[in-house]
Design a protein around this motif. Structure first.
Motif, PDB file in Angstrom:
ATOM      1  N   PHE A   1      46.431  33.750  22.694  1.00  0.00           N
ATOM      2  CA  PHE A   1      45.550  34.113  23.800  1.00  0.00           C
ATOM      3  C   PHE A   1      44.202  33.411  23.662  1.00  0.00           C
ATOM      4  N   SER A   2      43.783  32.790  24.741  1.00  0.00           N
ATOM      5  CA  SER A   2      42.427  32.258  24.851  1.00  0.00           C
ATOM      6  C   SER A   2      41.804  32.915  26.074  1.00  0.00           C
ATOM      7  N   THR A   3      40.991  33.938  25.869  1.00  0.00           N
ATOM      8  CA  THR A   3      40.521  34.754  26.995  1.00  0.00           C
ATOM      9  C   THR A   3      38.998  34.734  27.071  1.00  0.00           C
ATOM     10  N   ASN A   4      38.523  34.863  28.263  1.00  0.00           N
ATOM     11  CA  ASN A   4      37.079  34.899  28.520  1.00  0.00           C
ATOM     12  C   ASN A   4      36.850  35.851  29.679  1.00  0.00           C
ATOM     13  N   GLU A   5      36.455  37.081  29.383  1.00  0.00           N
ATOM     14  CA  GLU A   5      36.218  38.110  30.401  1.00  0.00           C
ATOM     15  C   GLU A   5      34.709  38.305  30.539  1.00  0.00           C
ATOM     16  N   LYS A   6      34.223  38.168  31.786  1.00  0.00           N
ATOM     17  CA  LYS A   6      32.775  38.198  32.038  1.00  0.00           C
ATOM     18  C   LYS A   6      32.414  39.248  33.091  1.00  0.00           C
ATOM     19  N   VAL A   7      31.140  39.636  33.097  1.00  0.00           N
ATOM     20  CA  VAL A   7      30.550  40.472  34.132  1.00  0.00           C
ATOM     21  C   VAL A   7      29.316  39.737  34.638  1.00  0.00           C
ATOM     22  N   ARG A   8      29.327  39.364  35.899  1.00  0.00           N
ATOM     23  CA  ARG A   8      28.226  38.613  36.512  1.00  0.00           C
ATOM     24  C   ARG A   8      27.855  37.389  35.678  1.00  0.00           C
ATOM     25  N   GLY A   9      28.914  36.681  35.143  1.00  0.00           N
ATOM     26  CA  GLY A   9      28.698  35.446  34.414  1.00  0.00           C
ATOM     27  C   GLY A   9      28.402  35.617  32.944  1.00  0.00           C
ATOM     28  N   GLU A  10      28.273  36.845  32.501  1.00  0.00           N
ATOM     29  CA  GLU A  10      27.975  37.122  31.096  1.00  0.00           C
ATOM     30  C   GLU A  10      29.219  37.692  30.416  1.00  0.00           C
ATOM     31  N   LYS A  11      29.527  37.165  29.229  1.00  0.00           N
ATOM     32  CA  LYS A  11      30.707  37.616  28.509  1.00  0.00           C
ATOM     33  C   LYS A  11      30.569  39.076  28.121  1.00  0.00           C
ATOM     34  N   ARG A  12      31.619  39.834  28.369  1.00  0.00           N
ATOM     35  CA  ARG A  12      31.618  41.260  28.023  1.00  0.00           C
ATOM     36  C   ARG A  12      32.350  41.478  26.709  1.00  0.00           C
ATOM     37  N   ASP A  13      32.042  42.572  26.040  1.00  0.00           N
ATOM     38  CA  ASP A  13      32.641  42.862  24.728  1.00  0.00           C
ATOM     39  C   ASP A  13      34.095  43.311  24.846  1.00  0.00           C
ATOM     40  N   LYS A  14      34.367  44.135  25.821  1.00  0.00           N
ATOM     41  CA  LYS A  14      35.731  44.648  25.970  1.00  0.00           C
ATOM     42  C   LYS A  14      36.664  43.563  26.527  1.00  0.00           C
ATOM     43  N   GLN A  15      37.882  43.532  25.964  1.00  0.00           N
ATOM     44  CA  GLN A  15      38.925  42.585  26.414  1.00  0.00           C
ATOM     45  C   GLN A  15      40.051  43.371  27.107  1.00  0.00           C
ATOM     46  N   LEU A  16      39.684  44.020  28.215  1.00  0.00           N
ATOM     47  CA  LEU A  16      40.608  44.938  28.873  1.00  0.00           C
ATOM     48  C   LEU A  16      41.829  44.204  29.444  1.00  0.00           C
ATOM     49  N   LEU A  17      41.602  43.069  30.094  1.00  0.00           N
ATOM     50  CA  LEU A  17      42.724  42.345  30.703  1.00  0.00           C
ATOM     51  C   LEU A  17      43.614  41.712  29.638  1.00  0.00           C
ATOM     52  N   ARG A  18      43.003  41.169  28.579  1.00  0.00           N
ATOM     53  CA  ARG A  18      43.794  40.598  27.481  1.00  0.00           C
ATOM     54  C   ARG A  18      44.720  41.636  26.883  1.00  0.00           C
TER      55      ARG A  18
ATOM     56  N   GLU B   1      40.720  33.596  32.415  1.00  0.00           N
ATOM     57  CA  GLU B   1      39.334  33.536  32.851  1.00  0.00           C
ATOM     58  C   GLU B   1      39.128  34.608  33.903  1.00  0.00           C
ATOM     59  N   ALA B   2      38.140  35.509  33.631  1.00  0.00           N
ATOM     60  CA  ALA B   2      37.877  36.598  34.583  1.00  0.00           C
ATOM     61  C   ALA B   2      36.374  36.814  34.696  1.00  0.00           C
ATOM     62  N   ASP B   3      35.916  37.138  35.911  1.00  0.00           N
ATOM     63  CA  ASP B   3      34.490  37.396  36.124  1.00  0.00           C
ATOM     64  C   ASP B   3      34.338  38.324  37.321  1.00  0.00           C
ATOM     65  N   THR B   4      33.232  39.064  37.330  1.00  0.00           N
ATOM     66  CA  THR B   4      32.930  39.944  38.456  1.00  0.00           C
ATOM     67  C   THR B   4      31.621  39.522  39.104  1.00  0.00           C
ATOM     68  N   ARG B   5      31.419  39.959  40.359  1.00  0.00           N
ATOM     69  CA  ARG B   5      30.167  39.691  41.084  1.00  0.00           C
ATOM     70  C   ARG B   5      29.803  40.937  41.872  1.00  0.00           C
TER      71      ARG B   5
ATOM     72  N   PHE C   1      28.102  51.707  45.034  1.00  0.00           N
ATOM     73  CA  PHE C   1      27.960  50.285  44.708  1.00  0.00           C
ATOM     74  C   PHE C   1      29.357  49.653  44.594  1.00  0.00           C
ATOM     75  N   THR C   2      29.436  48.406  45.020  1.00  0.00           N
ATOM     76  CA  THR C   2      30.718  47.682  45.034  1.00  0.00           C
ATOM     77  C   THR C   2      30.619  46.426  44.170  1.00  0.00           C
ATOM     78  N   ALA C   3      31.740  46.152  43.424  1.00  0.00           N
ATOM     79  CA  ALA C   3      31.850  44.918  42.630  1.00  0.00           C
ATOM     80  C   ALA C   3      33.233  44.309  42.880  1.00  0.00           C
ATOM     81  N   PHE C   4      33.315  42.972  42.806  1.00  0.00           N
ATOM     82  CA  PHE C   4      34.583  42.255  43.016  1.00  0.00           C
ATOM     83  C   PHE C   4      34.935  41.434  41.771  1.00  0.00           C
ATOM     84  N   LEU C   5      36.258  41.429  41.422  1.00  0.00           N
ATOM     85  CA  LEU C   5      36.724  40.681  40.255  1.00  0.00           C
ATOM     86  C   LEU C   5      37.711  39.612  40.691  1.00  0.00           C
ATOM     87  N   ASN C   6      37.578  38.430  40.131  1.00  0.00           N
ATOM     88  CA  ASN C   6      38.544  37.348  40.279  1.00  0.00           C
ATOM     89  C   ASN C   6      38.985  36.898  38.890  1.00  0.00           C
ATOM     90  N   ALA C   7      40.256  36.663  38.752  1.00  0.00           N
ATOM     91  CA  ALA C   7      40.778  36.254  37.443  1.00  0.00           C
ATOM     92  C   ALA C   7      41.875  35.221  37.638  1.00  0.00           C
TER      93      ALA C   7
END
Length: 464
Positions: free
Chosen positions: A344-361, A389-393, A402-408
């Protein structure tokens, strides 16, 4: 006055002569067996007792059968005569067959049945009589004559059967197994009316019981055909996309057999797959293995000599009842499907910043493990590389929510970079009372999406 008679002319003399001859023939015919409208002959009321002959006497009603009355009486008389001839025939006799180490041993259980009328020969019509209402027919068949006829019939059948037996031996020596079985089977069929009798035949190596040896030869020949696989186990890997081949040989007396029909089957998972083929000139048939269902870890390949195609005559042969339990060659080969290993090579982000949790992985790793796919910590130990590769905005707010959207994007490639599959998650919406929790909610919903259809499609791609 004296009258002088004129001499008869030549034509007149000839005419009187033919009239006399005609009357004489009628008189003689009346005396030789036919008694019409006169006193009934003795045989009508008292059956003749002649130990050297079979006798058949019967009558038919003129009112019932009209012009066919005498024909009916004849048929009945012959049927009665046939009923006196008791013969052992296969339709009620059973040739019991047992198999022991590929050799058939036989014993005969004999039942008695009357010979069929159409099998009769050599009978004579001895008399005919009729009165106003009935007509009779009287037939006789000399027993010695009939036995001679039977002996001649059997000799002819034995000659034909012997020829088929010799052709079967010749085909066997040439390695033509199908023709050899066909010849032995035809030999048995030629002797069908003599099953249960001693059918001695003088062969090249001496006298044999021809039908028994023919049956033994079929059994021995089929049991001596061996199927051999080139490997005792088949191991399929992801590197070959769980496809493979296995060579199987058909041999007889250590010699390869050409054009031997073989059928094989294995389970791809829940569904079976069946195929068939023929051996080539070196005695090999190539068995292809593929189309396994996702998550399948093991199966078993069953290979069987296809006797129906090797000897199609058996299915319609009257001798098939003796061949129901032939020792047909077969073998089983286990199939192991080694699961692919994934790095696995994973990169999960929130608003462009890497997050600690690897929920999708973790969701992907858990789903792959449940399907028999293992993941490894070192890239060099892997068959595949999974890049996530995953990120939210931010999606805005309203009415206190409040609403947030994720693309992966998930891409699986081989270690050499060849793409296997790519799947995307688009605009997975998270809604909460604050913005950070809305982003976390988007990841939670994405994880649920991964565990469903997304992961099934991902795994299916590995087995295509």
């Amino acid at each position: 006055m004296m009258r002088h008679l004129k001499p008869l002319s030549r034509d007149q003399r000839c005419g009187k002569t033919w009239i006399g001859i005609g009357l004489l023939v009628l008189i003689l015919n009346g005396c030789a067996g036919s008694n019409q409208w006169g006193e009934a002959p003795t045989w009508v009321n008292e059956r003749p007792r002649i130990s050297s002959d079979y006798i058949g006497i019967a009558s038919a009603s003129k009112n019932q059968f009209a012009a066919d009355a005498f024909g009916t009486a004849q048929k009945r008389a012959l049927a009665e005569l046939a009923g006196q001839i008791r013969v052992t025939i296969e339709t009620t006799s059973i040739l019991h067959t047992t198999q022991f180490q590929g050799v058939a041993g036989q014993n005969f259980s004999e039942n008695i049945k009357s010979v069929a009328t159409e099998e009769l020969e050599g009978y004579e019509l001895m008399g005919r009589y009729e009165n106003e209402t009935e007509i009779w027919a009287y037939y006789r068949l000399n027993k010695a004559t009939y036995q001679k006829i039977l002996a001649e019939r059997k000799a002819a059948d034995m000659e034909i059967a012997g020829a088929h037996f010799e052709s079967a031996i010749a085909a066997y020596k040439q390695g033509n197994v199908g023709m050899a079985i066909d010849g032995y089977l035809r030999c048995l069929e030629d002797l069908e009316t003599h099953w249960g009798e001693i059918n001695a035949w003088q062969g090249p190596s001496g006298e044999i019981a021809l039908d028994r040896v023919a049956l033994d030869s079929i059994s021995r020949l089929v049991s001596d055909i061996h199927l051999e696989a080139e490997r005792s186990e088949v191991v399929l890997s992801f590197a070959d996309r769980y496809r493979g081949v296995l060579k199987c040989r058909a041999i007889l007396n250590d010699q390869p057999l050409n054009k031997i029909p073989v059928v094989w089957s294995y389970k791809r998972g829940t569904l079976p797959k069946r195929d068939e083929g023929q051996t080539n000139p070196v005695g090999e048939v190539i068995i292809e293995l593929s189309q396994f269902e996702p998550g399948t870890r093991r199966s078993e390949l069953n290979i069987l000599l296809n006797l129906d195609d090797l000897a199609p005559r058996i299915a319609q042969s009257p001798a098939r009842k003796f061949l129901n339990h032939l020792p047909v060659s077969s073998l089983s080969v286990p199939i192991e499907l080694s699961p692919p290993t994934i790095y696995f090579s994973t990169n999960e982000k929130v608003r462009g910043e890497k997050r600690d949790k690897q929920l999708l992985r973790n969701a992907i790793a858990e789903g792959l493990s449940n399907q028999g796919v293992t993941w490894v910590e070192r890239k060099n130990d892997a068959d595949l590389i999974l890049t996530l590769e995953a990120d939210t905005r931010d999606g805005g707010s309203g009415s206190g929510f409040f609403t947030a959207f994720l693309n992966a994007s998930v891409v699986i490639k081989t270690t050499r970079g060849a793409p296997i599959v790519q799947q995307n998650l688009n605009d997975i919406k998270g809604i909460q009372l604050d913005l950070n929790t809305a982003h976390a909610n988007a990841y939670e919903k994405a994880a649920l999406e991964i565990k469903g259809k997304f992961l099934r499609q991902l795994i299916n791609a590995l087995y295509e």
